[in-house]
Scaffold this active site. Structure first.
Site, PDB file in Angstrom:
ATOM      1  CG  ASP B  10      45.346  38.383  48.720  1.00  0.00           C
ATOM      2  OD1 ASP B  10      45.878  37.983  47.664  1.00  0.00           O
ATOM      3  OD2 ASP B  10      44.821  37.619  49.547  1.00  0.00           O
ATOM      4  CE  LYS B  72      48.266  35.318  42.527  1.00  0.00           C
ATOM      5  NZ  LYS B  72      47.853  35.371  43.943  1.00  0.00           N
ATOM      6  CD  GLU B 173      49.767  35.465  47.144  1.00  0.00           C
ATOM      7  OE1 GLU B 173      49.684  34.230  47.228  1.00  0.00           O
ATOM      8  OE2 GLU B 173      49.406  36.097  46.136  1.00  0.00           O
ATOM      9  CG  ASP B 195      49.430  31.217  50.956  1.00  0.00           C
ATOM     10  OD1 ASP B 195      48.273  30.857  50.681  1.00  0.00           O
ATOM     11  OD2 ASP B 195      49.873  32.350  50.663  1.00  0.00           O
TER      12      ASP B 195
END
Ligand SMILES: [Zn+2]
Lengths: 265, 633
Positions: B10, B72, B173, B195
């Site tokens: 992850d 990210k 994810e 999420d």
């Protein structure tokens, strides 16, 4: 061969050898003279997607979506059954199952499962299914017509749609009202009566839109009965009626969209 | 087989994790500090060596110009679409950046692209896994936000390659999280996965059917997460400090980093407590103190968490489902610990969301499950199969700058579409195609993915060539394009100009460059090999102790060997290559006579006509030679 018989003949099996099950589509299944009529791995007579004998994925061959699922070119379709078949085939073809295979098999699995997904997406949706079948029959919907698109591309024009004759009057009326509303909005005016009238019109067209789908189902039944009959002329007639209906349906959809846009802005 | 071991990673905005399937259970592999979460922070130390994770955090405050977090947010993006980010995050771009170029971020006086910085994080995770397994790790499944576009996915894959990992699959994810949940709840039904992580928000709606995890729809916002809450609190603190003390510290990297640390602590505390205190030392020795109640906090963040409502509604609409048709709701991501977020989800889906699995770890655990499926599966994952979708429509630009959508969003992947092109001028040899991603009508409002130039079209009158172009989105959500001129059957050559991507050559050279900053990798490999060697020599010694040769040694010799063995055992657990090496050599020396005696007795046995125990000969400690390397299974 009837659908039921076909499924019954292969209980629980997704291994459908289309060569056997669907003789009339033989020519579209495998190109004549190509050396791919047997499994590349074990040499058994091959199926469209994977080998029923050794389970290996096969290189894709040009097939239509109905053939891919070993279905006749009929429009009434048991979507629950289609879903089950989709899951079964996914369990055989998905790239996840070929992560350790050689690159060639990985590629075939990717192409086969994209074909599977494209076919399922198209066939499970009643409108997409009908449009797809019409395209297989060599006709194009106006909106998606390639020639129309290319022409528009070449001239830089926006594609125009022909107004279905029976809607001519109502559409003319509606367009006038839409124009009026746009003008008013530009001037910063507000006419509740006009908005109310447009809402009513919109509702009417939406009802028409729904009714057309019911009408379409009637043509499906006619078409399915004619599939095996060999009556070219009767088939051609139903085909043209469906085409006309879908064009009208698209037209109404765009119309409703225009009204929504005008009301929201 | 160790060579086939695939880990699940992850790669998060705030924290990153690596996990794998231990038997039937996915587990997170801790770092050398014993912690599961590796903060996604990268710093360049005084010796120009890369530091990652917890040990890099202190650089955020001490030398902020040598550290970076939330990288990210920049993956797969161009300079023109990060203007908002630049206002809120202390990213330092290289001064000579050009539009259309892959971003370059400064750490000290060096520059790195976002995939390279992400690769440093991946490399750290890889190292953690290698330490854990005592064996090399080269294959991984990496998770990405479901709403990542093609360029962001490609950038993540590039990061994997730069880190020396073969990325077998990019998994979304929320989908990964559903796999982790689905592992022990083998039931059918409709699941919504909400999420909300550090920097991204995803909502996915799945249909679970006898082990098939079919994503029906997904939506999200790749720039919405806990980061936004932090930035809001930082801005309030900065305004307060300016108003109350007349101090503008917004330009001091160190002060902002200190405030950031404090507000994050307060944010976390407010999930459990009714109020939290901010107590920050500001430049000049004064202190900024403020009490924040949960009520105030919830009011402040309401506009941020409300931004998740639209995507949820769209996902439900696309799935043609009503909220009451959702059987389960699952929470993923650290930001779902906030009670107000939980209340929002409960309200939206009209049921209490699941929180049984740690929201920080569940995505990595799911990635490990997918890794297990890809490696052939086990009893636990038997019959499990993930069918994911593409989050955004794929289109091409047609006349008038309009987007012609050819693969619609929420299509199950792999998915493909075929388009036909022709020429507009006699003898035209090239055809240009502009590929877009997004939902908007006009090409300029969609994300430009790439421009493809079809070359080598055989000379024909205008309109005659029929060029078939096949667009295929693979199981990673990444686009592939191939083209063929149908009349001549000639494969058209495709030249791709990715709008914001790295070329293969760039990735290759980055792989080489990365070693300059990775003394650590080499060191780690040495430690692993030395440990293996130590294991082998000690196993052989234990065997030798049972042989008659052991009895032939003097008691002093035996004591000495025992002491050396104990020393090696102790030093083996540490991370010091030289120390392990020295202890191995000492034990090798100390057992030389034992080895000779064993050899003699083996030869004597052979002369008597008995078979030699191969193992005694092959594995016995032999004088002067390092013991053969262990063959790990
Ligand atoms: Zn076979």
């Amino acid at each position: 061969m009837s659908r039921a018989g076909h499924w019954a003949a292969q209980p629980g099996a997704s291994v459908v050898n289309v060569l056997m099950a669907n003789p009339e589509s033989k020519s579209s299944l495998i190109m004549p003279g190509e050396a791919t009529s047997t499994c590349w791995s074990c040499g058994t007579m091959r199926a469209v997607h994977f080998c029923s004998a050794c389970g290996k994925v096969q290189p894709p061959v040009p097939v239509n979506y109905f053939t891919f699922f070993a279905l006749p070119r009929k429009l009434n379709l048991d979507t629950a059954l289609l879903e089950r078949e989709f899951y079964e085939l996914s369990r055989k073809l998905h790239p996840d199952l070929y992560a350790r295979a050689d690159q060639q098999e990985q590629e075939w699995s990717m192409e086969q499962s994209s074909l599977l997904n494209d076919a399922y997406r198209t066939l499970k949706d009643p409108i997409k299914r009908t449009e797809y079948l019409l395209r297989l029959e060599g006709v194009e919907l106006e909106e998606q017509s390639k020639t129309a698109t290319e022409k528009a591309r070449a001239t830089g024009e926006v594609k125009k749609q022909v107004v279905p004759p029976d809607l001519l009057e109502e559409v003319f009326e509606l367009n006038m009202q839409l124009e009026e509303l746009r003008m008013q909005k530009k001037m910063g005016e507000d006419d509740p009566a006009l908005i109310e009238e447009l809402r009513k019109q919109k509702l009417k067209f939406e009802e028409k839109y729904e009714a057309l789908f019911e009408e379409l189902k009637g043509y499906w039944n006619q078409w399915d009965k004619l599939v095996d009959s060999g009556d070219e002329e009767a088939r051609g007639k139903v085909r043209d009626q469906m085409l006309d209906l879908l064009n009208r349906r698209n037209y109404i959809r765009n119309l409703v969209r225009d009204v929504n846009e005008a009301l929201e802005n | 087989m160790s060579s086939d071991r695939i880990v699940g990673i992850d790669l998060g905005t705030t924290n990153s994790l690596v996990a794998f399937m231990e038997g039937d259970t996915p587990v997170v592999i801790p770092g050398d500090d014993g912690l599961n979460l590796v903060p996604s922070v990268v710093a360049l130390d005084e010796r120009d060596q890369i530091i990652v994770g917890n040990s890099a955090r202190k650089y955020l405050i001490e030398t902020p110009e040598r550290a970076v977090y939330s990288i990210k947010r920049l993956m797969g993006r161009g300079i023109e679409d990060i203007q908002d980010e630049l206002k809120l995050f202390p990213f330092r771009l290289a001064e000579d950046m050009q539009a259309g170029e892959v971003l370059r971020i400064k750490l000290g006086d060096k520059t790195f692209t976002p995939p390279e910085i992400s690769a440093f994080i991946l490399r750290q995770l890889k190292r953690n896994a290698e330490r854990f397994f005592n064996a090399p790790v080269t294959k991984a499944v990496i998770t990405v936000p479901a709403y990542f576009n093609d360029a962001q996915r490609q950038a993540t894959k590039d990061a994997g390659r730069i880190a020396g990992l073969e990325v077998l699959r990019l998994v979304n994810e929320p989908t990964a999280a559903s796999l982790a949940y689905g592992l022990d709840k083998k039931q059918n039904g409709i699941v919504a996965v909400y999420d909300l992580g550090g920097g991204t928000f995803d909502i996915s709606i799945l249909k679970l059917h006898d082990g098939i995890f079919e994503v029906i729809s997904t939506n999200g916002d790749t720039h919405l997460g806990g980061d936004d809450i932090d930035n809001l609190l930082i801005r309030i603190a900065l305004d307060d400090i300016k108003g109350d003390m007349g101090l503008d510290v917004s330009r001091s990297g160190e002060a902002v980093a200190t405030i950031r640390k404090a507000v994050i602590e307060a944010k976390i505390a407010l999930s459990a407590q009714a109020s939290a205190k901010l107590d920050i030392e500001v430049p000049g020795g004064k202190r900024y103190q403020r009490e924040v109640t949960r009520e105030q906090f919830e009011q402040l963040i309401q506009p941020i968490i409300d931004r998740t409502v639209g995507p949820c509604k769209q996902a439900l609409k696309d799935a043609k489902l009503k909220p009451e048709q959702i059987d389960e709701a699952v929470l993923v991501g650290g930001s779902t610990r906030i009670p107000k977020v939980r209340a929002l989800v409960e309200d939206m889906f009209q049921r209490k969301p699941h929180t049984d699995l740690n929201p920080d770890e569940v995505v990595a655990l799911g990635a490990a499950v997918q890794a297990n499926i890809l490696s052939g599966g086990s009893e636990a994952t038997e019959n499990m199969l993930l069918l994911d979708v593409t989050p955004l429509s794929l289109g091409i630009e047609v006349a008038g700058g309009v987007t012609d959508k050819i693969i619609l969003r929420n299509s199950t992947i792999p998915a493909s579409a075929t388009q036909y092109y022709t020429t507009q001028v006699d003898g035209q040899a090239n055809v240009a195609i502009h590929v877009l991603q997004g939902e908007r009508e006009l090409a300029k409002d969609c994300r430009s993915l790439a421009r493809f130039d079809l070359r080598g079209v055989p000379p024909m009158p205008a309109g005659m060539p029929r060029i078939e172009v096949k667009f295929l989105i693979d199981a990673n959500g990444i686009l592939h394009v191939s083209a063929r001129e149908q009349r001549s059957g000639k494969e058209a050559e495709i030249e791709v100009q990715p709008s914001y991507g790295l070329t293969d050559e760039q990735v290759e050279s980055m792989i080489l460059d990365s070693f300059d900053y990775a003394e650590e990798d080499f060191r780690q490999r040495q430690v692993i090999e030395a440990r293996n060697e130590a294991e082998t020599i000690m196993a052989a010694l234990d065997k030798g102790k049972k042989s008659p040769a052991w009895e032939q040694l003097t008691s002093d010799e035996r004591k000495r060997i025992a002491k050396l063995q104990k020393a090696l055992n102790q030093v083996k657990a540490e991370d010091e290559y030289q120390a392990i090496r020295k202890a191995i050599d000492a034990l090798n020396q100390g057992t030389m006579r034992l080895a000779e005696l064993m050899m003699d007795s083996a030869v004597a046995t052979a002369l008597k006509g008995k078979t030699i125990d191969q193992a005694d000969l092959g594995e016995g400690p032999q004088s002067g030679h390092p013991v053969a390397k262990a063959d790990f299974k």
